[in-house]
Design an enzyme around this catalytic site. Structure first.
Site, short mmCIF file in Angstrom:
data_model
loop_
_atom_site.label_atom_id
_atom_site.label_comp_id
_atom_site.label_asym_id
_atom_site.label_seq_id
_atom_site.Cartn_x
_atom_site.Cartn_y
_atom_site.Cartn_z
N ASP A 15 0.51 -1.50 -0.56
CA ASP A 15 -0.15 -0.10 0.30
C ASP A 15 0.99 1.12 0.26
OD1 ASP A 15 -1.99 -2.09 0.22
OD2 ASP A 15 -2.27 -1.45 2.19
N GLU A 186 -10.57 1.13 -4.31
CA GLU A 186 -10.58 1.61 -2.92
C GLU A 186 -8.95 2.32 -2.82
OE1 GLU A 186 -9.29 -2.12 -0.72
OE2 GLU A 186 -8.53 -2.95 -2.60
#
Length: 521
Positions: A15, A186
């Site tokens: 991420d 997302e």
């Protein structure tokens, strides 16, 4: 110019959020249940990266006691504006049907801190990011979840203006993008480049269908049009690619005006990514219609990045960690919480790490365990432990650890018939086993323990003198120490941990002299 092999952050570093401040580059990555929270790496050349700091270093910023595996800190966003660093992050308490996810902001004048107490933002969903617009206004973009039957659980991206003086978001959140047909939208990031606001989102889920899509708008609150030929990067439906799971990306403009993009990835061995989700980097160009594209065409992740800097890539890591300082080496983390002197001490015995035995390896509360990431497929990890067990509930040793339901534990313990023994505890998706017979070690109070990984194989060794090592048991399956062995909500990676348990509750201690980590390939 230097060609850099991907990934640039090896091992469990998912991420990524990238930031340039002057000539300094920073990447922030998720840490989930490991404490302190959020890893920040630094580079001057986009070639060599050094772990610099972990900002969330106290319970007031990050309370994860009781958090399940792969919850905790998700998807940080690191930004900078007018002398202040901003870090947004999610603390995830549940990750199944209902997602209890709480979003916070901390700030600092220096990247190494001290970082502020957290400002609460919202609990709409997860993966918040902060956008600083050219006019000085600030906005938070967050994905939002929906638990209702017949609705998408990943319900789109919401935008809110953030008021720094008030210390909160102002006004009502607005849904600005529902995502593309890939779904699972997302990880939003906003950018104002030229006349457009660009929105990058991760889609497809964070496994083998992962992707990064792009939309843009003339106005920050939309409407956003999808990029023709989305996604920008993906490995889906191409199992031959060495870089898999590509998605969850962030853009950065380099000093020469060109663009780069970091993104999450995985490198499977027999469809298992033992090193977890890692960070790769791609060169980005804007086409004639002002859409971002991977340099060279297509949307497959490239195995090399062209850094504009001249630099010599670092070689394999070979490091001998000792415990003679006031703090643990920066590469080490603990599970879910900081460990006080009643659990972990660097003072009780000079030059040693002392762990006072606490709960079992399955506990989500107090584990006397410290760990270092595995960052190479072939590596060797060695330690020496001083321990005097007198009951089978006393254990200390070296673990090859993914989570509370997935590990191998090479442990020094005691058997009421055999006396002191070396044995292996195996946990595979919650199923426990002791696959090999214990080895009696007589009246030993010191043992050397070693774990060797070789892609899909892991081997365990012990020594009484630190010179002659004997393999314990047989070659074992390393593939199971991975996301892919569990389910689609496992997000971390392999660690080597020094651990001590006293399940009588009286804190039997073990002293560790060192940990030696050597990468072989």
């Amino acid at each position: 110019m230097t060609l850099v092999a991907n990934p640039i952050l090896k091992g469990f570093n998912p991420d990524p959020s990238i930031l340039r401040v002057g000539d300094d580059y920073y990447i922030a990555t998720s840490t989930f249940e490991w404490f302190p929270g959020v890893q920040i790496h630094h580079s001057k050349d986009l070639v060599n990266w050094t772990l610099l700091t972990r900002p969330l270093d106290r319970v007031s910023q990050l309370d994860m006691r009781g958090c399940l595996d792969s919850t905790g800190v998700w998807a940080p966003c690191l930004t900078y504006d007018k002398g202040t660093f901003y870090l947004l992050y999610t603390i995830v308490h549940t990750k199944d049907h209902f997602k209890d996810t709480h979003n916070y902001l901390v700030t600092a004048a220096s990247i190494t801190g001290p970082w502020s107490e957290p400002i609460y933002l919202n609990s709409y969903g997860f993966d918040p990011s902060l956008f600083h617009d050219d006019d000085g206004r600030k906005y938070v973009v967050t994905m939002t979840t929906d638990f209702r039957k017949g609705h998408s659980r990943f319900a789109g991206i919401v935008l809110e203006e953030f008021d720094m003086k008030m210390g909160c978001c102002a006004g009502e959140p607005k849904l600005i993008f529902k995502g593309t047909e890939l779904g699972w939208t997302e990880g939003p990031h906003l950018y104002h480049i030229g006349k457009y606001y660009y929105l990058l989102v991760a889609e497809g889920g964070t496994f083998y269908n992962h992707a990064e899509s792009v939309a843009r708008s003339i106005s920050i609150d939309g409407p956003y049009e999808e990029m023709p030929g989305n996604p920008l990067v993906t490995s889906r439906d191409r199992p031959d690619l060495p870089i898999q799971k590509a998605g969850h990306a962030d853009l950065v403009q380099m000093q020469n005006g060109e663009w780069a993009m970091v993104h999450l990835c995985g490198r499977p061995v027999d469809k298992h990514c033992m090193l977890g989700r890692e960070t790769s980097i791609q060169n980005i160009v804007f086409d004639e219609d002002l859409w971002p594209r991977i340099k060279g065409g297509g949307n497959a992740p490239r195995t090399f990045f062209e850094s504009p800097f001249d630099a010599m890539p670092a070689g394999l890591v070979d490091i001998h960690y000792t415990f003679d300082g006031p703090r643990l080496p920066v590469d080490f983390q603990t599970l879910r919480m900081p460990l006080g002197e009643d659990v972990l001490s660097l003072k009780a015995r000079k030059g040693y790490l002392r762990l006072y035995g606490k709960e079992s390896p399955n506990s989500t509360f107090t584990q006397a365990s410290v760990g270092r990431r595995q960052q190479a497929f072939k590596c060797t990890v060695t330690t020496k432990v001083d321990f005097d067990p007198s009951w089978y509930k006393h254990m200390a040793g070296l673990s090859y650890y993914y989570g509370t339901r997935q590990y191998y534990y090479l442990r020094f313990s005691h058997d009421e018939v055999l006396g002191k023994v070396i044995c292996l505890l195996s946990c595979d998706n919650g199923k426990h086993d002791e696959p090999f017979e214990p080895v009696v070690v007589g009246d030993a109070t010191s043992l050397y323990l070693r774990v060797e990984t070789d892609y899909g194989i892991v081997r365990f060794f012990y020594s009484l003198d630190g010179k002659q090592y004997i393999q314990y048991g047989q070659d074992s399956d390393a593939l199971r120490i991975s996301d892919d062995r569990l389910d689609n909500t496992a997000f971390t990676g392999a660690f080597f941990t020094l651990s001590c348990q006293d399940m009588t509750g009286f804190g039997k201690s073990a002293d560790f002299a060192f940990l030696h980590y050597t990468e072989l390939e």
